[in-house]
Scaffold this motif. Structure first.
Motif, mmCIF file in Angstrom:
data_model
loop_
_atom_site.group_PDB
_atom_site.id
_atom_site.type_symbol
_atom_site.label_atom_id
_atom_site.label_comp_id
_atom_site.label_asym_id
_atom_site.label_seq_id
_atom_site.Cartn_x
_atom_site.Cartn_y
_atom_site.Cartn_z
ATOM 1 N N UNK A 128 0.983 -1.148 -0.214
ATOM 2 C CA UNK A 128 -0.053 0.027 0.120
ATOM 3 C C UNK A 128 0.696 1.353 -0.029
ATOM 4 N N UNK A 129 2.057 1.194 0.659
ATOM 5 C CA UNK A 129 2.942 2.412 0.893
ATOM 6 C C UNK A 129 3.451 2.728 -0.785
ATOM 7 N N UNK A 130 3.862 1.622 -1.311
ATOM 8 C CA UNK A 130 4.523 1.585 -2.731
ATOM 9 C C UNK A 130 3.523 2.343 -3.644
ATOM 10 N N UNK A 131 2.135 2.086 -3.676
ATOM 11 C CA UNK A 131 1.088 2.146 -4.382
ATOM 12 C C UNK A 131 0.641 3.520 -4.113
ATOM 13 N N UNK A 132 0.948 4.273 -2.905
ATOM 14 C CA UNK A 132 0.429 5.635 -2.475
ATOM 15 C C UNK A 132 1.638 6.339 -2.879
ATOM 16 N N UNK A 133 2.969 5.960 -3.068
ATOM 17 C CA UNK A 133 4.080 6.802 -3.321
ATOM 18 C C UNK A 133 3.690 7.194 -5.094
ATOM 19 N N UNK A 134 3.277 6.477 -5.676
ATOM 20 C CA UNK A 134 2.891 6.503 -7.213
ATOM 21 C C UNK A 134 1.558 7.434 -7.082
ATOM 22 N N UNK A 135 0.805 7.047 -6.275
ATOM 23 C CA UNK A 135 -0.520 8.051 -6.577
ATOM 24 C C UNK A 135 -0.218 9.353 -5.968
ATOM 25 N N UNK A 136 0.649 9.575 -4.858
ATOM 26 C CA UNK A 136 0.548 10.815 -4.228
ATOM 27 C C UNK A 136 1.455 11.726 -4.484
ATOM 28 N N UNK A 137 2.936 11.149 -4.877
ATOM 29 C CA UNK A 137 4.021 11.890 -5.231
ATOM 30 C C UNK A 137 3.938 12.375 -6.676
ATOM 31 N N UNK A 138 3.843 13.681 -6.865
ATOM 32 C CA UNK A 138 3.862 14.238 -8.347
ATOM 33 C C UNK A 138 4.974 13.795 -9.002
ATOM 34 N N UNK A 139 4.632 13.127 -10.190
ATOM 35 C CA UNK A 139 5.596 12.719 -11.129
ATOM 36 C C UNK A 139 6.141 11.169 -10.822
ATOM 37 N N UNK A 140 5.929 10.875 -9.886
ATOM 38 C CA UNK A 140 6.550 9.346 -9.476
ATOM 39 C C UNK A 140 5.531 8.454 -10.368
ATOM 40 N N UNK A 141 6.415 7.597 -11.204
ATOM 41 C CA UNK A 141 5.892 6.441 -12.143
ATOM 42 C C UNK A 141 6.056 5.343 -11.551
ATOM 43 N N UNK A 142 6.857 4.966 -10.684
ATOM 44 C CA UNK A 142 7.254 3.677 -9.707
ATOM 45 C C UNK A 142 7.479 3.895 -8.454
ATOM 46 N N UNK A 143 7.398 2.865 -7.788
ATOM 47 C CA UNK A 143 7.911 3.179 -6.371
ATOM 48 C C UNK A 143 8.315 1.571 -5.971
ATOM 49 N N UNK A 144 9.084 1.439 -5.049
ATOM 50 C CA UNK A 144 9.421 0.009 -4.327
ATOM 51 C C UNK A 144 10.083 0.186 -3.090
ATOM 52 N N UNK A 145 9.964 -0.789 -2.229
ATOM 53 C CA UNK A 145 10.990 -0.981 -1.255
ATOM 54 C C UNK A 145 11.792 -2.297 -1.319
ATOM 55 N N UNK A 146 13.153 -2.142 -1.166
ATOM 56 C CA UNK A 146 14.198 -2.733 -1.691
ATOM 57 C C UNK A 146 15.018 -3.246 -0.061
#
Length: 229
Positions: free
Chosen positions: A29-47
């Motif tokens: 949910x946090x990775x998805x929220x980063x894409x939804x909420x952060x302007x210009x963010x196309x992808x996000x993940x936790x490594x």
């Protein structure tokens, strides 16, 4: 950024995260929220990197897992660079991946091939050679500003709490492997017997209960039988 709107969205996210039933659901949910909420963010993940091995704990977007794999294989990249710094800095920002990246030249070449134009990340934890990080990706260069870095910090705080609630990274990895095995076994049943997804899962669960075998083990046996020549 429109901070009032972002704060409202973060408040909603915080409530949503409380309803998640597992650490994995929370991280996804946090990775998805980063894409939804952060302007210009196309992808996000936790490594996470444990004993030198890169593990994608969560991803939203096609380039995430491949970027993590490349960093792990090369042993370099912005996450590795950040984790190795001794000045306590916990964030990185690559504004233009087309420019030379002396700290991680091989990774930068590969990242350009993945279509990554800019990146930002926040270190979630470090433990000797092990670490975890939230990474944000954009296809366009110049996407991540200081304001957006602050937004990433707010999301990272939720991820750090979620990871702290898990006893070990091994638990998360085991959970992901279990989910993958069950998914593959369901796919085999659906294809072989033309079942629905719900029916396939019900079959696996009945076998598990009848023979008193863990669901994951039932799934792995089915996969092994299917792979035999």
């Amino acid at each position: 950024m429109q901070w009032q709107r972002f704060a409202e969205q973060m408040a909603v996210l915080a409530r949503d995260l409380l309803e998640k039933t597992s650490v994995q659901e929370t991280l996804d949910a946090i990775s998805a929220a980063a894409v939804d909420l952060v302007e210009g963010c196309d992808a996000a993940g936790i490594l996470a990197v444990r004993k030198g091995r890169a593990i994608t704990l969560s991803s939203c977007g096609e380039m995430v897992a491949e970027s993590d794999r490349i960093q792990g294989e090369l042993g370099e990249g912005p996450c590795y660079d950040l984790a190795r710094r001794e000045n306590g800095e916990r964030t990185y920002r690559i504004t233009d991946m087309t420019q030379p990246q002396p700290a991680c030249p091989a990774y930068a070449d590969a990242a350009r091939g993945l279509g990554i134009g800019s990146m930002a990340g926040i270190l979630l934890y470090t433990d000797k050679e092990d670490f975890g990080a939230l990474n944000l990706y954009a296809r366009r260069h110049g996407t991540f500003t200081e304001d957006i870095e602050t937004a990433g910090w707010m999301l990272a705080s939720h991820a750090a709490v979620a990871l702290a609630s898990a006893r070990t990274i091994d638990q998360l990895e085991h959970a992901m492997e279990t989910r993958h095995a069950i998914g593959e076994a369901m796919g085999i049943l659906m294809e072989r017997h033309r079942m629905s997804e719900d029916d396939a899962f019900s079959v696996l669960r009945r076998v598990s209960q009848h023979h008193n075998i863990k669901l994951r083990d039932v799934a792995q046996r089915l996969r092994s039988e299917h792979d035999r020549p």
